[in-house]
Design a protein around this motif. Structure first.
Motif, PDB file in Angstrom:
ATOM      1  N   LEU A 103       0.832  -1.204   0.000  1.00  0.00           N
ATOM      2  CA  LEU A 103       0.000   0.000   0.000  1.00  0.00           C
ATOM      3  C   LEU A 103       0.869   1.257   0.000  1.00  0.00           C
ATOM      4  CD1 LEU A 103      -2.753  -1.139   2.514  1.00  0.00           C
ATOM      5  CD2 LEU A 103      -2.931  -0.916   0.030  1.00  0.00           C
ATOM      6  N   LEU A 104       1.975   1.159   0.731  1.00  0.00           N
ATOM      7  CA  LEU A 104       2.887   2.285   0.808  1.00  0.00           C
ATOM      8  C   LEU A 104       3.501   2.595  -0.557  1.00  0.00           C
ATOM      9  CD1 LEU A 104       3.473   3.861   3.324  1.00  0.00           C
ATOM     10  CD2 LEU A 104       5.578   2.560   3.613  1.00  0.00           C
ATOM     11  N   PHE A 105       3.899   1.547  -1.257  1.00  0.00           N
ATOM     12  CA  PHE A 105       4.433   1.730  -2.609  1.00  0.00           C
ATOM     13  C   PHE A 105       3.392   2.414  -3.487  1.00  0.00           C
ATOM     14  CE2 PHE A 105       7.751  -1.800  -2.309  1.00  0.00           C
ATOM     15  CZ  PHE A 105       8.800  -0.940  -2.556  1.00  0.00           C
ATOM     16  N   PHE A 106       2.185   1.922  -3.364  1.00  0.00           N
ATOM     17  CA  PHE A 106       1.130   2.430  -4.211  1.00  0.00           C
ATOM     18  C   PHE A 106       0.853   3.905  -3.900  1.00  0.00           C
ATOM     19  CE2 PHE A 106      -3.273   2.676  -5.767  1.00  0.00           C
ATOM     20  CZ  PHE A 106      -3.008   2.272  -7.060  1.00  0.00           C
ATOM     21  N   TYR A 107       0.759   4.177  -2.606  1.00  0.00           N
ATOM     22  CA  TYR A 107       0.489   5.541  -2.158  1.00  0.00           C
ATOM     23  C   TYR A 107       1.594   6.488  -2.602  1.00  0.00           C
ATOM     24  CZ  TYR A 107      -0.232   9.402   1.102  1.00  0.00           C
ATOM     25  OH  TYR A 107      -0.410  10.635   1.656  1.00  0.00           O
ATOM     26  N   SER A 108       2.843   6.055  -2.383  1.00  0.00           N
ATOM     27  CA  SER A 108       3.934   6.971  -2.708  1.00  0.00           C
ATOM     28  C   SER A 108       4.103   7.119  -4.218  1.00  0.00           C
ATOM     29  CB  SER A 108       5.237   6.527  -2.056  1.00  0.00           C
ATOM     30  OG  SER A 108       5.383   5.140  -2.125  1.00  0.00           O
ATOM     31  N   TYR A 109       3.631   6.125  -4.954  1.00  0.00           N
ATOM     32  CA  TYR A 109       3.637   6.272  -6.403  1.00  0.00           C
ATOM     33  C   TYR A 109       2.652   7.363  -6.814  1.00  0.00           C
ATOM     34  CZ  TYR A 109       2.191   5.365 -11.173  1.00  0.00           C
ATOM     35  OH  TYR A 109       1.851   5.520 -12.484  1.00  0.00           O
ATOM     36  N   ARG A 110       1.481   7.327  -6.211  1.00  0.00           N
ATOM     37  CA  ARG A 110       0.469   8.343  -6.534  1.00  0.00           C
ATOM     38  C   ARG A 110       0.930   9.726  -6.111  1.00  0.00           C
ATOM     39  NH1 ARG A 110      -4.655   6.249  -7.608  1.00  0.00           N
ATOM     40  NH2 ARG A 110      -5.131   8.412  -8.111  1.00  0.00           N
ATOM     41  N   ARG A 111       1.600   9.779  -4.937  1.00  0.00           N
ATOM     42  CA  ARG A 111       2.008  11.072  -4.401  1.00  0.00           C
ATOM     43  C   ARG A 111       3.398  11.498  -4.860  1.00  0.00           C
ATOM     44  NH1 ARG A 111      -1.544  12.792  -0.223  1.00  0.00           N
ATOM     45  NH2 ARG A 111      -3.485  12.193  -1.208  1.00  0.00           N
ATOM     46  N   LYS A 112       4.046  10.616  -5.623  1.00  0.00           N
ATOM     47  CA  LYS A 112       5.426  10.878  -6.060  1.00  0.00           C
ATOM     48  C   LYS A 112       6.331  11.206  -4.868  1.00  0.00           C
ATOM     49  CE  LYS A 112       4.230  11.067 -10.580  1.00  0.00           C
ATOM     50  NZ  LYS A 112       3.377   9.868 -10.416  1.00  0.00           N
ATOM     51  N   ASN A 113       6.176  10.445  -3.827  1.00  0.00           N
ATOM     52  CA  ASN A 113       6.945  10.696  -2.602  1.00  0.00           C
ATOM     53  C   ASN A 113       8.139   9.744  -2.522  1.00  0.00           C
ATOM     54  OD1 ASN A 113       7.956  10.795  -0.003  1.00  0.00           O
ATOM     55  ND2 ASN A 113       5.959  11.376   0.854  1.00  0.00           N
ATOM     56  N   ILE A 114       9.326  10.269  -2.840  1.00  0.00           N
ATOM     57  CA  ILE A 114      10.518   9.440  -2.913  1.00  0.00           C
ATOM     58  C   ILE A 114      10.868   8.810  -1.560  1.00  0.00           C
ATOM     59  CG2 ILE A 114      12.986   9.453  -3.419  1.00  0.00           C
ATOM     60  CD1 ILE A 114      11.473   9.860  -5.856  1.00  0.00           C
ATOM     61  N   ASN A 115      10.764   9.604  -0.516  1.00  0.00           N
ATOM     62  CA  ASN A 115      11.161   9.077   0.785  1.00  0.00           C
ATOM     63  C   ASN A 115      10.280   7.923   1.232  1.00  0.00           C
ATOM     64  OD1 ASN A 115      13.367  10.685   1.142  1.00  0.00           O
ATOM     65  ND2 ASN A 115      12.145  12.379   1.968  1.00  0.00           N
ATOM     66  N   LEU A 116       9.000   8.035   0.957  1.00  0.00           N
ATOM     67  CA  LEU A 116       8.107   6.938   1.324  1.00  0.00           C
ATOM     68  C   LEU A 116       8.423   5.686   0.512  1.00  0.00           C
ATOM     69  CD1 LEU A 116       4.474   8.147   1.996  1.00  0.00           C
ATOM     70  CD2 LEU A 116       6.139   7.137   3.550  1.00  0.00           C
ATOM     71  N   VAL A 117       8.822   5.870  -0.728  1.00  0.00           N
ATOM     72  CA  VAL A 117       9.192   4.703  -1.541  1.00  0.00           C
ATOM     73  C   VAL A 117      10.335   3.975  -0.866  1.00  0.00           C
ATOM     74  CG1 VAL A 117      10.096   3.907  -3.757  1.00  0.00           C
ATOM     75  CG2 VAL A 117       8.452   5.766  -3.688  1.00  0.00           C
TER      76      VAL A 117
END
Ligand code: SF4
Ligand code: SF4
Lengths: 287, 409
Positions: B322-336
């Motif tokens: 879910l985190l991968f998916f979320y950070s993909y949508r948000r373009k959040n590098i740190n979360l990736v």
């Protein structure tokens, strides 16, 4: 460089072929009826727990003589210096004995696991270990459902230890040391088929004395070592929930798929590569 | 950091190759970095332990038992390490087969990583062999145990290392300034990639298939006849998480080697990978659920091993997915990056659960690795990082290829 490339493909080709052959070579199973393997029948009701088989085994195989005495309820296990042990159980019919050693499976997991054929099912039926081939990976130990092969962890030149049905004695026309020396005739050596007949006969003639089950007739796809007893086998520490199919059958599906993947995959990959060539151009334009 | 900034991709024509190599062996940059201070003693200690191991037998340094013959060195070094090396086949698939050129700039470092992982982690297998002098038997055909999954895995390791070496070899040729060789070697890349992917498919799943016969020994929540498929699918996101993780470290450590353009594309690469991870993890989770439901294992869930299983599935598969998916949508590098680390932990957990923790989980004497097994494992990893650093500092792995590469086309 061109040579290297050729060699590389040659190696690949050879492996591809051996993998394809492996499909046949791996499939040793013959129908049970056609197996003329020799085996050993052990009758727990006759066994007196005298440990003669243990000493005879140790002597025949140059191992230290067993020192521990049998004590009911205390499980001793085979290890790198004991190829066979006899344990006593407080069963529903009083103290009952059970001998433990390699089961000499018809289709052994250990030989299917062994990548050098160091574990080897001989045509006579004994499963032997050949030190000049073994690389000590212990995959046989991981795979054997009876936890039989043992490893010398404290040696720089370690051996895998397990009962080999006295294979060298068989070659000299003798019978296994444990069978020869058993004073109670609890052990019997012979063609597996005859042993099963004999076991059935004993069970049928004395229905009160025996439970109606020959352990090893079907367990793990059939074993060369067979047990009959007066009490259910789970009371004697044998795994009765063991599967009836042979263990190598568990990885057969995977092994069979290997040649297919080896042929199909490269073709598919090349196909996809061709069809995506345009992507390449497109992304180039984008840049 | 500045010391890392040397002449980029020199053309070595005319210089004696031995002189050149001797020069390249010398360490560069400051020697007393924190990493060196920690790793050197461990590597030396590891070496001593390895000597003892071959001298006194496996039992002198490991806690292996007659019931648990494979421990940390197989379960972690080989089975887990190779899963993490999976990034190489996934990326070469994406770049050379699917033609996703965006990822081209990280292919070399990933292949190098994969290659070294195989050499070292699979090489650690030799430490675990009781009779290593017979290791050539299955190779030279003295005795082919063709019905053995391990036979297959061993051969595939060997061939895959060759394939990866070929994939990486243009970089070596560029480093040595060998123009002709480079041309020939890079011409072999596609063939090597295709064989490499085929071999990877088979041995990533083969590592799982190794345990198929241990049916009665592995906890039923982790044993099923689909282990090979599970291992294969999870190697996709294991490998990519490693690429993300290793990539962000390399990015800092080897900052000066990376071109402006590649710096810019780095974030979009990571975001792209995060989407692929999420999809692969979804497929994996779905498969696990199918197997679980099909196997009717409900009763096992509410046992300590059951909770452990749930933690693995939800904490380290579902959550990072879910985190991968979320950070993909948000373009959040740190979360990736966080997701990648969680995923890697999950893969370690899974491989250890199959090979060590769930193996003979009911045995009277449990196997727990000795500190010595841990030190040797660390020593192997550190040695690999040393070599990795050595290569990246010298060959055009992260930095651009020398200009003559494009001239002659
Ligand atoms: S009992 Fe184990 S060691 Fe003996 S033949 Fe069967 S699989 Fe092999
Ligand atoms: S330890 Fe020896 S006998 Fe056992 S599987 Fe490995 S090579 Fe074969």
């Amino acid at each position: 460089m061109a040579l290297n490339r050729k060699d590389f493909f040659k190696v690949l080709g050879v492996t591809g072929v051996t993998l394809a052959i492996g499909k046949e070579a791996g499939a040793v199973p013959k129908k049970e009826e056609s197996i003329e393997f020799k085996g050993i029948l052990y009758d727990s009701t006759r066994c007196a727990g005298c440990q003669t088989c243990e000493s005879a085994c140790a002597e025949a195989n140059g191992l230290p003589s067993p020192t521990a005495a049998i004590e009911a309820g205390v499980i001793r296990n085979t290890d790198e210096v004991h190829r066979t042990v006899v344990n006593a159980f407080n069963s529903s019919k009083g103290e009952t004995y059970l001998k433990k050693q390699c089961m000499h499976c018809n289709e052994p997991a250990c030989t299917a696991a062994c990548l050098t054929q160091a574990m080897y099912k001989t045509k006579e039926g004994a499963v032997i270990w050949r030190g000049d081939k073994c690389m000590g990976c212990r995959y046989c130990m991981v795979s054997c459902p009876f936890d039989v092969p043992k490893f010398e962890y404290h040696s720089a030149n370690p051996k895998i230890e397990k009962c080999n049905m006295c294979y060298s004695r068989l070659g000299e026309g003798k019978i296994p040391a444990c069978v020869e020396n058993c004073p109670a005739e609890a052990l019997m050596y012979g063609p597996r088929r005859d042993l099963i007949k004999e076991a059935r006969k004993r069970i049928v003639e004395n229905p009160d004395q025996y439970v109606d089950h020959i352990y090893g007739e079907h367990e793990a796809g059939g074993t060369g070592f067979l047990y009959i007893a007066g009490v259910p086998f789970e009371e004697l520490g044998l795994n009765t929930s063991i599967q009836k199919e042979s263990y190598p059958s568990l990885s057969k599906g995977f092994l069979y798929s290997v040649p297919t993947i080896f042929v199909l995959w490269p073709a598919i990959l090349l196909g996809i590569r061709e069809s995506t060539k345009n992507n390449h151009l497109k992304s180039d334009e984008n840049e | 950091m500045n010391s890392l900034n040397y002449t980029i991709a020199k053309d070595n024509d005319g210089k004696s190759i031995w002189k050149f190599l001797a020069g390249e062996m010398k360490p560069r940059g400051s020697f007393l970095t924190p990493f060196n201070i920690i790793s050197i003693p461990i590597m030396i200690l590891g070496l001593v332990l390895i000597v003892i191991r071959f001298w006194k037998g496996l039992g002198s340094v490991t806690n292996l038992t007659q019931e648990v013959p494979w421990g940390l060195w197989i379960g972690f070094d080989v089975v887990t390490g190779v899963a993490f090396a999976g990034g190489a086949y996934v990326l070469t698939f994406m770049v050379y087969i699917l033609n996703m050129q965006k990822y081209h700039s990280i292919v070399r470092i990933t292949v190098l990583n994969g290659f070294l992982a195989y050499v070292f982690y699979a090489g650690a297998l030799l430490l675990d062999l009781g009779r290593p002098w017979n290791v050539i038997n299955p190779i030279i055909g003295n005795s082919f145990g063709t019905s053995s999954v391990l036979f297959l895995v061993a051969w595939h390791f060997l061939l895959y290392m060759i394939a990866q070496l070929i994939e990486f070899s243009p970089a070596v040729a560029e480093w040595l300034g060998a123009r002709k060789a480079r041309k020939i070697l890079s011409g072999m890349t596609v063939a090597a990639v295709i064989f490499g992917i085929t071999l990877s498919t088979l041995h990533q799943s083969g590592l799982g298939a190794l345990y198929l016969m241990a049916k009665d020994k592995i906890h039923p929540l982790w044993y099923n006849e689909f282990i090979p498929i599970m291992f294969f699918v999870s190697s996709i996101f294991a490998g990519l998480s490693m690429v993300i993780f290793e990539g962000s470290i390399s990015h800092r450590v080897f900052f000066n080697q990376i071109s402006e353009e590649n710096h810019k594309s780095h974030n979009s690469i990571i975001i792209g990978l995060s989407k692929i991870c999420a999809v692969a993890m979804f497929a994996y989770f779905f498969l696990q659920v199918l197997v679980f439901v099909h196997g009717k294992r409900w009763d096992l869930l509410f046992t300590p091993m059951g909770y452990w299983y749930l933690l693995e599935m939800f904490g380290f598969v579902m959550f990072p997915m879910l985190l991968f998916f979320y950070s993909y949508r948000r373009k959040n590098i740190n979360l990736v990056k966080v997701a990648a680390i969680l995923t890697m932990l999950g893969v370690i957990l899974n491989r250890l659960n199959v090979t060590v923790i769930g193996f003979k989980w009911d045995a009277a004497i449990r196997y727990i690795p000795t500190w010595m097994e841990l030190v040797v494992t660390l020593a192997v990893i550190f040695t690999e990082i040393w070599i990795f650093r050595w290569v990246v500092n010298r060959m055009p792995v992260l930095r651009e290829s020398p200009s003559w590469v494009n001239d002659k086309h």
